[in-house]
Design a protein around this motif. Structure first.
Motif, PDB file in Angstrom:
ATOM      1  N   PHE A   1       0.940  -1.158   0.027  1.00  0.00           N
ATOM      2  CA  PHE A   1       0.107  -0.025  -0.176  1.00  0.00           C
ATOM      3  C   PHE A   1       1.027   1.362  -0.009  1.00  0.00           C
ATOM      4  CE2 PHE A   1      -2.220   3.473   2.343  1.00  0.00           C
ATOM      5  CZ  PHE A   1      -3.314   3.912   1.455  1.00  0.00           C
ATOM      6  N   ALA A   2       2.024   1.235   0.890  1.00  0.00           N
ATOM      7  CA  ALA A   2       2.950   2.334   0.690  1.00  0.00           C
ATOM      8  C   ALA A   2       3.364   2.802  -0.512  1.00  0.00           C
ATOM      9  CB  ALA A   2       4.106   2.090   1.581  1.00  0.00           C
ATOM     10  N   THR A   3       3.756   1.487  -1.530  1.00  0.00           N
ATOM     11  CA  THR A   3       4.220   1.792  -2.782  1.00  0.00           C
ATOM     12  C   THR A   3       3.173   2.201  -3.612  1.00  0.00           C
ATOM     13  OG1 THR A   3       5.628  -0.327  -2.198  1.00  0.00           O
ATOM     14  CG2 THR A   3       5.134   0.568  -4.656  1.00  0.00           C
ATOM     15  N   VAL A   4       2.110   2.004  -3.392  1.00  0.00           N
ATOM     16  CA  VAL A   4       0.755   2.740  -4.058  1.00  0.00           C
ATOM     17  C   VAL A   4       0.496   3.890  -3.786  1.00  0.00           C
ATOM     18  CG1 VAL A   4      -1.639   2.578  -4.685  1.00  0.00           C
ATOM     19  CG2 VAL A   4      -0.339   0.450  -4.710  1.00  0.00           C
ATOM     20  N   LEU A   5       0.809   4.444  -2.399  1.00  0.00           N
ATOM     21  CA  LEU A   5       0.446   5.655  -2.073  1.00  0.00           C
ATOM     22  C   LEU A   5       1.155   6.997  -2.281  1.00  0.00           C
ATOM     23  CD1 LEU A   5      -1.789   7.430  -0.380  1.00  0.00           C
ATOM     24  CD2 LEU A   5      -0.255   6.801   1.838  1.00  0.00           C
ATOM     25  N   VAL A   6       2.968   6.546  -2.320  1.00  0.00           N
ATOM     26  CA  VAL A   6       3.667   7.623  -2.256  1.00  0.00           C
ATOM     27  C   VAL A   6       3.491   8.271  -3.774  1.00  0.00           C
ATOM     28  CG1 VAL A   6       6.187   8.006  -2.626  1.00  0.00           C
ATOM     29  CG2 VAL A   6       5.222   6.629  -0.796  1.00  0.00           C
ATOM     30  N   PRO A   7       3.304   7.595  -4.815  1.00  0.00           N
ATOM     31  CA  PRO A   7       3.086   8.514  -6.137  1.00  0.00           C
ATOM     32  C   PRO A   7       1.813   9.111  -6.100  1.00  0.00           C
ATOM     33  CG  PRO A   7       3.604   6.202  -6.441  1.00  0.00           C
ATOM     34  CD  PRO A   7       3.603   6.312  -5.031  1.00  0.00           C
ATOM     35  N   GLY A   8       0.738   8.711  -5.427  1.00  0.00           N
ATOM     36  CA  GLY A   8      -0.452   9.534  -5.264  1.00  0.00           C
ATOM     37  C   GLY A   8      -0.273  10.668  -4.399  1.00  0.00           C
ATOM     38  N   VAL A   9       0.563  10.646  -3.338  1.00  0.00           N
ATOM     39  CA  VAL A   9       0.782  11.774  -2.560  1.00  0.00           C
ATOM     40  C   VAL A   9       1.543  12.900  -3.527  1.00  0.00           C
ATOM     41  CG1 VAL A   9       2.132  12.695  -0.551  1.00  0.00           C
ATOM     42  CG2 VAL A   9       0.804  10.507  -0.380  1.00  0.00           C
ATOM     43  N   VAL A  10       2.411  12.456  -4.204  1.00  0.00           N
ATOM     44  CA  VAL A  10       3.244  13.470  -5.316  1.00  0.00           C
ATOM     45  C   VAL A  10       2.381  14.104  -5.977  1.00  0.00           C
ATOM     46  CG1 VAL A  10       5.129  13.598  -6.700  1.00  0.00           C
ATOM     47  CG2 VAL A  10       5.345  12.252  -4.636  1.00  0.00           C
ATOM     48  N   SER A  11       1.254  13.378  -6.598  1.00  0.00           N
ATOM     49  CA  SER A  11       0.651  13.617  -7.566  1.00  0.00           C
ATOM     50  C   SER A  11      -0.670  14.824  -6.952  1.00  0.00           C
ATOM     51  CB  SER A  11      -0.388  12.624  -8.120  1.00  0.00           C
ATOM     52  OG  SER A  11       0.334  11.864  -8.689  1.00  0.00           O
ATOM     53  N   ILE A  12      -0.918  14.627  -5.838  1.00  0.00           N
ATOM     54  CA  ILE A  12      -1.992  15.358  -5.271  1.00  0.00           C
ATOM     55  C   ILE A  12      -1.347  16.680  -4.760  1.00  0.00           C
ATOM     56  CG2 ILE A  12      -3.792  13.878  -4.652  1.00  0.00           C
ATOM     57  CD1 ILE A  12      -2.767  14.238  -1.627  1.00  0.00           C
ATOM     58  N   ALA A  13       0.105  16.750  -4.603  1.00  0.00           N
ATOM     59  CA  ALA A  13       0.733  17.895  -4.157  1.00  0.00           C
ATOM     60  C   ALA A  13       1.023  18.661  -5.287  1.00  0.00           C
ATOM     61  CB  ALA A  13       2.435  17.471  -3.653  1.00  0.00           C
ATOM     62  N   ILE A  14       1.069  18.142  -6.439  1.00  0.00           N
ATOM     63  CA  ILE A  14       1.269  18.830  -7.758  1.00  0.00           C
ATOM     64  C   ILE A  14      -0.055  19.476  -7.928  1.00  0.00           C
ATOM     65  CG2 ILE A  14       1.550  18.737 -10.312  1.00  0.00           C
ATOM     66  CD1 ILE A  14       3.851  16.586  -9.569  1.00  0.00           C
ATOM     67  N   MET A  15      -1.013  18.544  -7.993  1.00  0.00           N
ATOM     68  CA  MET A  15      -2.634  19.598  -8.210  1.00  0.00           C
ATOM     69  C   MET A  15      -2.959  20.378  -7.124  1.00  0.00           C
ATOM     70  SD  MET A  15      -6.216  17.775  -8.014  1.00  0.00           S
ATOM     71  CE  MET A  15      -6.199  17.818  -6.147  1.00  0.00           C
TER      72      MET A  15
END
Length: 298
Positions: free
Chosen positions: A90-104
């Motif tokens: 789950f951590a592997t899935v979440l980290v790219p998502g966190v970077v994405s919402i930071a950009i958004m």
């Protein structure tokens, strides 16, 4: 509609008539004005960099702290049925998502919120549009300076998201540089173009409506916490309705592209991600520029 502040040079032809010729072209004046507008925004960013970092880190840090540190520590981690391996997945899935919402969020905060304020009580936009360049170039300057801030946000957030985990929980990251180098700038411009569209669509008094009915659904249906490929499990009579529905969400292409760039997990094809982001960027930018001109000239 170009305004040139460049001095004019009188010329006297052979027939004795005096003509006036600009010292530089309108295009050159526009480029100088565009560069000055971007430098101005970056100078303001530099003076308030501490505030910028704090604002950028707050939500991503809380996400990874709660989901990847607190929950696993108290035995309620997502994927805990598979032990630390499941939580690490789950951590592997979440980290790219966190970077994405930071950009958004950076695109929305640096463009939509700021532009809504400038069109509202400060009326700062009136000073900006007096720059010696076309009106649309003023909006482009804001998009580009916001994209630069989004890029900085990604650089700041990734290390934090990658290390704030409970003991035994590890995000399995594998950086593919050609994807990262090409995708992140495109993502930043796309999200700031979305910010331009939102900032010129919603009135200052309706910012709460924008977050409640636009931003919140984007986050929860944008693949931040899950992979798009896994949504095939959600279906009615063999119809994968949710997997199809989220394709209207621009964030899903960003998060899936980030997973392709930072991990080895399954993700949406890059042959879909890149064209979709380019098309969405063109759409958001075109509509945003149209709205911007209407708001300025109204």
């Amino acid at each position: 509609m170009a305004r040139s502040a460049a001095p004019s040079v009188p010329a006297r032809p052979a027939d004795g008539r005096i003509t006036v010729r600009p010292a530089r072209s309108a295009a050159a004046s526009s480029r100088s004005a565009l560069a000055a507008l971007i430098r101005r925004d970056l100078a303001v960013l530099g003076k308030n960099f501490g505030e910028f970092v704090g604002r950028t880190l707050m939500q991503p840090f809380l996400l990874v702290f709660v989901f990847l540190y607190v929950f696993p520590t108290i035995g309620q981690g997502i994927g805990s049925g598979g032990g630390r391996a499941g939580e690490s997945a789950f951590a592997t899935v979440l980290v790219p998502g966190v970077v994405s919402i930071a950009i958004m969020f950076q695109g929305i905060q640096s463009v939509a919120i700021q532009m809504s304020t400038e069109f509202g009580y400060t009326r700062e936009i009136e000073d900006r549009v007096q720059a010696p360049c076309p009106i649309w170039l003023v909006a482009i300057a804001r998009v580009l300076s916001g994209a630069a801030q989004g890029l900085i946000s990604a650089v700041i957030v990734l290390p934090i998201a990658a290390v704030v985990h409970a003991p035994g929980v590890h995000a399995e990251l594998s950086i593919h540089w050609w994807i990262v180098i090409t995708l992140i700038p495109l993502a930043c411009i796309t999200m700031t173009s979305l910010g331009l569209l939102l900032g010129t669509t919603f009135q200052p008094r309706n910012i709460g409506v924008m977050f409640g009915f636009v931003v919140l659904p984007l986050v929860f249906l944008g693949g931040t916490y899950y992979q798009w490929t896994k949504l095939s499990m959600v279906h009615i009579g063999g119809f994968h309705w949710l997997q199809i529905l989220v394709l209207v969400n621009p964030l899903i292409y960003l998060t899936e592209g980030m997973r392709a760039g930072f991990t080895e997990t399954s993700h949406m094809s890059l042959y879909i991600v890149y064209p979709a982001l380019v098309a969405l960027c063109a759409l958001f930018l075109g509509l945003g520029l149209r709205n911007f001109r209407r708001r300025v000239l109204s």
